[in-house]
Design an enzyme around this catalytic site. Structure first.
Site, mmCIF file in Angstrom:
data_model
loop_
_atom_site.group_PDB
_atom_site.id
_atom_site.type_symbol
_atom_site.label_atom_id
_atom_site.label_comp_id
_atom_site.label_asym_id
_atom_site.label_seq_id
_atom_site.Cartn_x
_atom_site.Cartn_y
_atom_site.Cartn_z
ATOM 1 N N HIS A 9 0.825 -1.209 0.000
ATOM 2 C CA HIS A 9 0.000 0.000 0.000
ATOM 3 C C HIS A 9 0.859 1.259 0.000
ATOM 4 O O HIS A 9 2.014 1.259 0.466
ATOM 5 C CB HIS A 9 -0.929 0.020 1.211
ATOM 6 C CG HIS A 9 -0.203 0.084 2.525
ATOM 7 N ND1 HIS A 9 0.315 1.254 3.034
ATOM 8 C CD2 HIS A 9 0.106 -0.884 3.417
ATOM 9 C CE1 HIS A 9 0.901 1.014 4.194
ATOM 10 N NE2 HIS A 9 0.789 -0.281 4.446
ATOM 11 N N ARG A 60 -6.005 1.196 4.015
ATOM 12 C CA ARG A 60 -4.857 1.700 3.265
ATOM 13 C C ARG A 60 -4.504 0.789 2.088
ATOM 14 O O ARG A 60 -4.072 1.274 1.036
ATOM 15 C CB ARG A 60 -3.662 1.915 4.185
ATOM 16 C CG ARG A 60 -3.177 0.704 4.978
ATOM 17 C CD ARG A 60 -2.213 1.167 6.063
ATOM 18 N NE ARG A 60 -1.560 0.089 6.798
ATOM 19 C CZ ARG A 60 -2.064 -0.535 7.854
ATOM 20 N NH1 ARG A 60 -3.277 -0.195 8.301
ATOM 21 N NH2 ARG A 60 -1.371 -1.464 8.489
ATOM 22 N N GLU A 87 -1.625 -6.621 7.660
ATOM 23 C CA GLU A 87 -0.283 -6.406 8.189
ATOM 24 C C GLU A 87 -0.058 -7.276 9.421
ATOM 25 O O GLU A 87 -1.025 -7.768 10.038
ATOM 26 C CB GLU A 87 -0.122 -4.925 8.540
ATOM 27 C CG GLU A 87 1.207 -4.507 9.153
ATOM 28 C CD GLU A 87 2.402 -4.825 8.275
ATOM 29 O OE1 GLU A 87 2.750 -6.024 8.184
ATOM 30 O OE2 GLU A 87 2.994 -3.885 7.718
ATOM 31 N N HIS A 89 0.251 -8.051 13.145
ATOM 32 C CA HIS A 89 -0.386 -7.400 14.293
ATOM 33 C C HIS A 89 0.692 -7.073 15.333
ATOM 34 O O HIS A 89 1.371 -7.974 15.842
ATOM 35 C CB HIS A 89 -1.436 -8.330 14.908
ATOM 36 C CG HIS A 89 -2.361 -7.651 15.872
ATOM 37 N ND1 HIS A 89 -1.911 -7.037 17.018
ATOM 38 C CD2 HIS A 89 -3.716 -7.473 15.857
ATOM 39 C CE1 HIS A 89 -2.934 -6.519 17.672
ATOM 40 N NE2 HIS A 89 -4.037 -6.770 16.987
ATOM 41 N N HIS A 182 0.529 -5.513 2.550
ATOM 42 C CA HIS A 182 1.322 -4.774 3.533
ATOM 43 C C HIS A 182 2.747 -5.300 3.585
ATOM 44 O O HIS A 182 3.028 -6.407 3.107
ATOM 45 C CB HIS A 182 0.665 -4.896 4.909
ATOM 46 C CG HIS A 182 -0.754 -4.460 4.920
ATOM 47 N ND1 HIS A 182 -1.165 -3.210 5.317
ATOM 48 C CD2 HIS A 182 -1.890 -5.117 4.542
ATOM 49 C CE1 HIS A 182 -2.481 -3.110 5.196
ATOM 50 N NE2 HIS A 182 -2.945 -4.260 4.724
#
Length: 248
Positions: A9, A60, A87, A89, A182
């Protein structure tokens, strides 16, 4: 031969602010939206077409994909949003400024949390209102599989079933797929495709908003890879993300 295109992103507002983001659902920055626009134009100029796309459930990545598809006049193709592309965590670190966290816990400890393959950050409390189990985006997911924090190895484990049982099968059938995800979920894919060790993948930096193009053989082994776009822009983006990885 098959082609697969993956895009991290565009820059988010928390990338700008040097914060741990993880599953926090933050917006793209103005720079991030421009990066997505340029990515879409680069793919269009290069003659890419896609049958479908995948993204995480975080805005995103979703917005980056939408901007790219708009630039390519492909907004009509099917899009799958899957939490397994989220993504990594970052647990209780999410939202914290990285420099402030280093001052509080020590630079060496924060480096371990950020760069270790198997060491997770401090876990988010199960009663925390920000825990994924309280987020309506995950209401149809078994709460037992929703993380309170992850090491990169955990991100790899949740991503691989999506790749092995869905994406890879479609690619082998000739489906042309675009993935918007991500830094760490893309690392999971890179590690798998390229057969990298945990030590090797932790040294890989993925720039925001620049398409990564893989050419794969019939067994989905990597024949070649390259970032698409202006070489000077790619070099600057790689240097920028590498410097972010070193920021305290």
């Amino acid at each position: 031969m098959f082609k697969l295109v993956v895009v991290r992103h565009g820059e988010s507002i928390w990338n700008q602010e040097n914060r741990f983001t993880g599953w926090k659902d933050v917006e793209l920055s103005a720079k991030g939206m421009n990066e997505a626009t340029l990515a879409g134009r680069s793919l269009a100029r290069a003659g890419f077409e896609f049958d479908e796309a995948y993204t995480s459930v975080l805005k995103r990545a979703i917005l980056t994909l939408e901007i790219i598809l708009k630039e390519m006049d492909l907004l009509w193709i099917p899009v799958t949003k899957d939490w397994r592309l989220n993504e990594r965590h970052y647990g209780a670190l999410q939202g914290l400024n990285k420099a402030e966290t280093a001052a509080l816990h020590g630079e060496e400890q924060v480096k371990i949390w950020r760069r270790s393959y198997n060491t997770p950050p401090p876990m988010m409390n199960l009663t925390d209102s920000g825990h994924p189990m309280f987020d309506k985006k995950y209401k149809n997911i078994d709460p037992k599989v929703l993380p309170s924090g992850e090491a990169l190895s955990d991100t790899v484990k949740r991503f691989l079933p999506l790749w092995n049982h869905e994406m890879a099968l479609k690619i082998k059938k000739g489906r042309k797929i675009l993935i918007s995800a991500h830094g760490n979920s893309i690392r999971a894919l890179i590690q798998h495709l390229e057969g990298l060790t945990p030590e090797q993948i932790m040294e890989v930096n993925v720039p925001t908003g620049i398409p990564l193009v893989y050419e794969l053989d019939n067994d989905l082994k990597v024949l070649s890879k390259n970032y698409l776009g202006d070489p000077d822009v790619i070099k600057a983006a790689m240097e920028h993300v590498a410097s972010q990885g070193k920021r305290k």
